[in-house]
Design a protein around this motif. Structure first.
Motif, mmCIF file in Angstrom:
data_model
loop_
_atom_site.group_PDB
_atom_site.id
_atom_site.type_symbol
_atom_site.label_atom_id
_atom_site.label_comp_id
_atom_site.label_asym_id
_atom_site.label_seq_id
_atom_site.Cartn_x
_atom_site.Cartn_y
_atom_site.Cartn_z
ATOM 1 N N GLY A 1 -5.329 12.718 2.021
ATOM 2 C CA GLY A 1 -6.936 12.819 1.762
ATOM 3 C C GLY A 1 -6.860 11.965 0.774
ATOM 4 N N ASP A 2 -5.247 11.841 -0.335
ATOM 5 C CA ASP A 2 -4.783 11.383 -1.592
ATOM 6 C C ASP A 2 -5.738 9.779 -1.021
ATOM 7 O OD1 ASP A 2 -4.475 13.309 -2.704
ATOM 8 O OD2 ASP A 2 -2.260 12.975 -2.391
ATOM 9 N N GLU A 3 -6.176 8.765 -2.315
ATOM 10 C CA GLU A 3 -5.923 7.326 -1.985
ATOM 11 C C GLU A 3 -5.315 6.666 -2.096
ATOM 12 O OE1 GLU A 3 -8.585 4.883 -5.105
ATOM 13 O OE2 GLU A 3 -9.963 5.943 -4.252
ATOM 14 N N VAL A 4 -4.761 5.931 -1.035
ATOM 15 C CA VAL A 4 -3.595 5.315 -1.578
ATOM 16 C C VAL A 4 -3.837 3.203 -1.542
ATOM 17 C CG1 VAL A 4 -1.639 4.096 0.223
ATOM 18 C CG2 VAL A 4 -2.460 6.691 -0.091
ATOM 19 N N VAL A 5 -3.553 2.521 -2.224
ATOM 20 C CA VAL A 5 -3.860 0.955 -2.530
ATOM 21 C C VAL A 5 -2.716 0.815 -1.941
ATOM 22 C CG1 VAL A 5 -4.702 -1.039 -4.216
ATOM 23 C CG2 VAL A 5 -5.136 2.060 -4.688
ATOM 24 N N ILE A 6 -2.875 -0.668 -1.226
ATOM 25 C CA ILE A 6 -1.610 -2.025 -0.707
ATOM 26 C C ILE A 6 -2.190 -3.229 -1.588
ATOM 27 C CG2 ILE A 6 -0.451 -2.571 1.396
ATOM 28 C CD1 ILE A 6 -0.786 -0.444 2.654
ATOM 29 N N GLY A 7 -1.008 -3.375 -2.149
ATOM 30 C CA GLY A 7 -1.398 -4.285 -3.213
ATOM 31 C C GLY A 7 -1.994 -4.928 -4.630
ATOM 32 N N PRO A 8 -2.066 -5.953 -4.992
ATOM 33 C CA PRO A 8 -2.071 -5.764 -6.478
ATOM 34 C C PRO A 8 -3.622 -5.545 -6.607
ATOM 35 C CG PRO A 8 -1.989 -8.418 -5.541
ATOM 36 C CD PRO A 8 -1.142 -7.501 -4.627
ATOM 37 N N ALA A 9 -3.970 -5.501 -8.221
ATOM 38 C CA ALA A 9 -5.473 -5.499 -7.878
ATOM 39 C C ALA A 9 -6.220 -5.756 -7.830
ATOM 40 C CB ALA A 9 -5.519 -4.643 -9.962
ATOM 41 N N ASP A 10 -6.450 -7.513 -8.109
ATOM 42 C CA ASP A 10 -6.816 -8.065 -7.722
ATOM 43 C C ASP A 10 -7.120 -9.095 -5.886
ATOM 44 O OD1 ASP A 10 -4.016 -9.933 -7.438
ATOM 45 O OD2 ASP A 10 -5.354 -11.388 -8.298
ATOM 46 N N ASP A 11 -6.094 -8.213 -5.507
ATOM 47 C CA ASP A 11 -6.649 -8.098 -3.816
ATOM 48 C C ASP A 11 -6.145 -7.253 -2.658
ATOM 49 O OD1 ASP A 11 -6.792 -9.169 -0.843
ATOM 50 O OD2 ASP A 11 -5.065 -10.729 -1.244
ATOM 51 N N ALA A 12 -6.255 -6.169 -3.427
ATOM 52 C CA ALA A 12 -5.728 -4.726 -2.762
ATOM 53 C C ALA A 12 -6.993 -4.188 -1.436
ATOM 54 C CB ALA A 12 -5.608 -3.773 -4.110
ATOM 55 N N VAL A 13 -5.903 -2.989 -0.848
ATOM 56 C CA VAL A 13 -6.954 -2.433 0.276
ATOM 57 C C VAL A 13 -7.506 -1.213 0.107
ATOM 58 C CG1 VAL A 13 -7.775 -2.212 2.554
ATOM 59 C CG2 VAL A 13 -6.682 -4.833 1.977
ATOM 60 N N VAL A 14 -7.854 -0.460 0.295
ATOM 61 C CA VAL A 14 -7.305 1.056 -0.314
ATOM 62 C C VAL A 14 -8.488 1.603 0.743
ATOM 63 C CG1 VAL A 14 -9.016 2.544 -2.081
ATOM 64 C CG2 VAL A 14 -8.578 0.905 -2.685
ATOM 65 N N PHE A 15 -7.201 3.188 0.703
ATOM 66 C CA PHE A 15 -7.970 3.831 2.165
ATOM 67 C C PHE A 15 -7.632 5.296 1.701
ATOM 68 C CE2 PHE A 15 -4.026 1.870 2.565
ATOM 69 C CZ PHE A 15 -3.389 3.252 3.490
ATOM 70 N N ASP A 16 -8.186 6.523 2.660
ATOM 71 C CA ASP A 16 -7.473 7.536 2.474
ATOM 72 C C ASP A 16 -6.253 7.764 3.227
ATOM 73 O OD1 ASP A 16 -9.641 7.854 -0.155
ATOM 74 O OD2 ASP A 16 -11.362 8.640 1.680
ATOM 75 N N TRP A 17 -5.186 8.442 2.366
ATOM 76 C CA TRP A 17 -4.610 8.582 3.711
ATOM 77 C C TRP A 17 -4.027 9.444 4.487
ATOM 78 C CZ3 TRP A 17 0.525 11.152 2.133
ATOM 79 C CH2 TRP A 17 1.712 11.188 3.136
ATOM 80 N N GLU A 18 -3.759 9.217 5.644
ATOM 81 C CA GLU A 18 -3.869 10.857 6.730
ATOM 82 C C GLU A 18 -2.623 10.700 7.397
ATOM 83 O OE1 GLU A 18 -5.535 13.313 7.111
ATOM 84 O OE2 GLU A 18 -6.869 12.689 5.782
ATOM 85 N N PRO A 19 -1.460 11.179 6.863
ATOM 86 C CA PRO A 19 -0.493 11.349 7.876
ATOM 87 C C PRO A 19 -0.219 11.360 9.046
ATOM 88 C CG PRO A 19 -0.350 12.532 6.021
ATOM 89 C CD PRO A 19 -1.549 12.233 6.372
ATOM 90 N N SER A 20 0.980 10.437 9.281
ATOM 91 C CA SER A 20 0.689 10.138 11.146
ATOM 92 C C SER A 20 -0.562 9.960 11.648
ATOM 93 C CB SER A 20 1.365 11.260 11.446
ATOM 94 O OG SER A 20 3.066 11.253 11.118
ATOM 95 N N LEU A 21 -1.765 9.106 11.780
ATOM 96 C CA LEU A 21 -2.746 9.751 12.309
ATOM 97 C C LEU A 21 -3.158 8.728 13.128
ATOM 98 C CD1 LEU A 21 -6.393 10.166 11.449
ATOM 99 C CD2 LEU A 21 -6.023 7.647 10.533
ATOM 100 N N ALA A 22 -3.539 9.489 14.622
ATOM 101 C CA ALA A 22 -3.369 8.713 15.678
ATOM 102 C C ALA A 22 -4.541 8.164 15.613
ATOM 103 C CB ALA A 22 -3.077 9.791 17.138
ATOM 104 N N THR A 23 -4.953 6.813 15.467
ATOM 105 C CA THR A 23 -6.175 6.023 15.721
ATOM 106 C C THR A 23 -5.749 4.773 16.700
ATOM 107 O OG1 THR A 23 -5.759 4.569 14.249
ATOM 108 C CG2 THR A 23 -6.946 6.690 13.461
#
Length: 477
Positions: free
Chosen positions: A411-433
């Motif tokens: 459920g923690d917030e994880v950001v991938i990429g630098p600040a100006d071009d980042a993707v934000v999502f709530d982390w779920e370990p080993s999420l089967a989607t």
């Protein structure tokens, strides 16, 4: 109208990569022919190339925005998209490429020298390239990567062996016109020369280039007159020639003072202390000029200067001057170290280099690295299966393990990429989607259905095994 421009700010944008195609082969009697989506084409690069026929940056002054073409998207039938066309921008010899902060990115000297100012984006993979033994029918494709874009500054520094410097109307333009085939503008008023003129001189077996730099005045290194704009054109020269007017009409000026002023401006500009100097006393065909030259020559020689007396109008002393400069240029070329072939240096990554890093920031965790950032740019977040594929790739790369080590929880917030071009999502370990209807991500269980012939063989094998077991159970001892 301006015809010479030696500094421009160029806005460059490379082409975007084409998107991959998600397609399934369809043919009569083959309803499930398998994935056949092609890859997207690569975006075009923006490339700067030295062209000897180009002498100014005027074209980029009028049209500073340049963009390469995009790659074409892939198509069904395993047809890949066409690559974007590279945009070739010719620049003069001696062009320096800088960023907005003034850092040198490239120094382009020599015919054909190239520099990629903006790299084109990669094309996305189609679902045919993404298919594997575990993922037989991917229902998604990767997006094309955006091309790089940004601003670069182009500065032209004249590539010449000899630079003529001096006060306005000292006779520099007249001198270069008689020493070479150059045809500069010549008139009897200051600042006649508004752009550097370049000429080629042949003295014996030595051929060298000579540049006429627009006139300098006190304060030129701080931007007064035309000095600051054109002082950069003397940086590459091997010899500096002071052209002194011995017949100046201004009573408050004298050649020695002019020399001291110009030397002070060169010292203020910096980087020219090691260049040999030659002093040329011009206009000695005039009686007063000849008398003044005889007076100041001993003082100049006492300072260590090589002094030559010439007259551009009467063609006096020109041969001696051209051969003296040729000798200095030849010595400078001989003293120049030999250029070595460019070495190819291979720097392998460290064994423990994962290619990314996880940084704990206030309230979230940031993932930085070339691969994760590129994968995010190539993911179609409107497709659940593509998102699941991204999660698998990140997990295989070790991002989840590093997040756990950094203290991240579900459920923690994880950001991938630098600040100006980042993707934000709530982390779920080993999420089967993904495509739950098809089972595991990217798999189509219809391909796992046994064929009729194989099914009959299995049934016969089962019957045979049962018969053997019954025989073994009742056979006589």
């Amino acid at each position: 109208m301006t015809t010479f421009v030696d500094r421009v700010e160029l806005h460059v944008a490379a082409g975007n990569g084409g998107h991959g195609c998600a397609s399934v082969h369809r043919e009569k009697f083959k309803p499930l022919g398998g994935p056949d989506g092609g890859n997207g084409g690569r975006g075009g690069d923006v490339i700067l190339v030295v062209d000897q026929s180009v002498t100014t940056l005027l074209d980029y002054h009028h049209s500073p925005h340049r963009k390469a073409t995009n790659g074409k998207p892939g198509e069904g039938g395993n047809r890949s998209g066409k690559d974007g066309t590279d945009l070739i921008l010719p620049v003069p010899d001696g062009t320096v490429v800088l960023d907005k902060q003034g850092n040198v990115l490239a120094d382009l000297i020599g015919q054909g020298t190239t520099y990629i100012a903006a790299q084109g984006g990669r094309g996305g993979l189609g679902n045919a390239a993404l298919a594997s033994a575990r993922r037989k029918a991917p229902g998604f494709a990767l997006l094309g990567e955006p091309g790089h874009s940004g601003d670069v500054v182009l500065e032209l520094k004249t590539v010449a062996d000899v630079a003529l410097v001096g006060y306005p109307s000292a006779g520099k333009s007249s001198l270069i016109s008689v020493l070479s085939a150059a045809k500069p503008k010549i008139a009897d008023y200051p600042f006649t020369t508004l752009v550097p003129n370049l000429g080629v001189v042949t003295a014996g077996s030595t051929v060298y280039t000579i540049a006429d730099v627009p006139g300098l005045i006190p304060g030129a290194s701080q931007g007064k007159g035309l000095g600051l704009e054109f002082l950069r054109h003397v940086e590459r020269c091997s010899v500096l020639v002071h052209v002194l007017d011995t017949a100046a009409l201004e009573s408050e000026r004298d050649p020695l003072t002019d020399l001291d002023v110009i030397e002070a401006e060169l010292a203020q500009y910096g980087g020219l202390d090691d260049r040999p100097r030659v002093v040329v006393l011009n206009k000695v065909d005039i009686p007063d000029g000849k008398d003044l030259a005889d007076i100041i020559r001993p003082d100049l020689e006492a300072r260590g200067y090589q002094v030559l007396e010439v007259s551009a109008i009467a063609h006096l002393g020109l041969k001696e001057l051209s051969f003296a400069l040729a000798q200095i240029v030849a010595e400078a070329r001989a003293a120049k170290p030999q250029e070595e072939a460019t070495r190819i240096v291979i720097r392998p990554k460290a064994v423990d280099d994962a290619g990314f890093s996880v940084v704990a920031e206030e309230g979230f965790y940031r993932v930085l690295g070339e691969k994760p950032e590129r994968w995010v740019r190539q993911t179609d977040f409107a497709n659940d299966e593509a998102v699941g594929y991204l999660a698998d790739r990140l997990a295989r790369l070790g991002v989840e393990d590093e997040l756990v080590k950094a203290g991240a929880h579900s459920g923690d917030e994880v950001v991938i990429g630098p600040a100006d071009d980042a993707v934000v999502f709530d982390w779920e370990p080993s999420l089967a989607t993904g495509a739950e209807m098809l089972g595991r991500r990217g798999e189509d269980h219809r391909f796992d259905a046994p064929r009729p012939a194989a099914q009959r063989r299995r049934e016969r094998d089962v019957e045979r095994d049962e018969a053997e077991q019954e025989y073994d159970a009742f056979k006589p001892f």
